[in-house]
Design a protein around this motif. Structure first.
Motif, PDB file in Angstrom:
ATOM      1  N   GLU A  38       8.797   9.938   5.886  1.00  0.00           N
ATOM      2  CA  GLU A  38       7.155   8.888   6.226  1.00  0.00           C
ATOM      3  C   GLU A  38       6.675   8.956   4.634  1.00  0.00           C
ATOM      4  OE1 GLU A  38       3.108   8.481   8.330  1.00  0.00           O
ATOM      5  OE2 GLU A  38       4.534  10.307   9.272  1.00  0.00           O
ATOM      6  N   LYS A  39       6.598  10.515   4.150  1.00  0.00           N
ATOM      7  CA  LYS A  39       5.611  10.073   2.295  1.00  0.00           C
ATOM      8  C   LYS A  39       6.231   9.199   1.367  1.00  0.00           C
ATOM      9  CE  LYS A  39       3.159  12.751  -0.591  1.00  0.00           C
ATOM     10  NZ  LYS A  39       3.383  11.679  -1.903  1.00  0.00           N
ATOM     11  N   THR A  84       8.144   6.841   2.029  1.00  0.00           N
ATOM     12  CA  THR A  84       7.958   5.554   2.232  1.00  0.00           C
ATOM     13  C   THR A  84       6.200   5.316   1.947  1.00  0.00           C
ATOM     14  OG1 THR A  84       9.084   5.440   4.240  1.00  0.00           O
ATOM     15  CG2 THR A  84       7.748   4.282   3.906  1.00  0.00           C
ATOM     16  N   GLN A  85       5.752   6.490   2.047  1.00  0.00           N
ATOM     17  CA  GLN A  85       4.227   6.026   1.755  1.00  0.00           C
ATOM     18  C   GLN A  85       4.042   5.753  -0.393  1.00  0.00           C
ATOM     19  OE1 GLN A  85       2.262   8.863   3.504  1.00  0.00           O
ATOM     20  NE2 GLN A  85       1.894   7.957   5.620  1.00  0.00           N
ATOM     21  N   ASP A  86       4.768   6.687  -0.466  1.00  0.00           N
ATOM     22  CA  ASP A  86       4.747   7.055  -2.553  1.00  0.00           C
ATOM     23  C   ASP A  86       5.590   5.599  -2.970  1.00  0.00           C
ATOM     24  OD1 ASP A  86       3.892   9.124  -1.762  1.00  0.00           O
ATOM     25  OD2 ASP A  86       5.743  10.223  -2.532  1.00  0.00           O
ATOM     26  N   VAL A 103       6.235   2.407  -1.233  1.00  0.00           N
ATOM     27  CA  VAL A 103       4.875   1.533  -0.892  1.00  0.00           C
ATOM     28  C   VAL A 103       3.603   1.319  -2.573  1.00  0.00           C
ATOM     29  CG1 VAL A 103       2.903   0.251   0.137  1.00  0.00           C
ATOM     30  CG2 VAL A 103       5.397   1.118   1.144  1.00  0.00           C
ATOM     31  N   LYS A 104       3.665   3.003  -2.476  1.00  0.00           N
ATOM     32  CA  LYS A 104       2.283   2.465  -3.767  1.00  0.00           C
ATOM     33  C   LYS A 104       2.856   2.275  -4.746  1.00  0.00           C
ATOM     34  CE  LYS A 104       0.012   6.496  -1.683  1.00  0.00           C
ATOM     35  NZ  LYS A 104      -0.707   8.223  -1.660  1.00  0.00           N
TER      36      LYS A 104
END
Length: 82
Positions: free
Chosen positions: A12-13, A15-17, A19-20
């Motif tokens: 999850e982390k 993936t968030q990175d 996307v950013k």
């Protein structure tokens, strides 16, 4: 909501990175285009990691679902016959 194992929290982390980083990309030169091309390989690798983490859980949940539906049917069929 299901409990998320530590491995999935890491995904999850990541993936968030990703996307950013993707949201901040601007392609205005050949060099940045090449960077984006390499970045897509990162996304492809992360998607494989997601598949290998979730697919076994989904398979197990599907088996459990099928067993529960069969068990429900076993109990309900006599009532339907009545």
């Amino acid at each position: 909501m299901i409990a998320i194992p530590q491995e999935l929290e890491v995904i999850e982390k990541k993936t968030q990175d990703v996307v950013k980083v993707a949201n901040g990309m601007v392609i205005d030169s050949q060099e940045k285009y090449n960077d984006c091309d390499n970045f897509l390989k990162t996304i492809k690798g992360l998607r494989k990691e997601i598949d290998s983490s979730f697919d076994p859980l989904i398979t197990e949940a599907h088996k459990h679902h099928k067993n529960l539906v069969a068990e429900k049917k076993r109990h309900d069929d006599p009532l339907a016959q009545a």
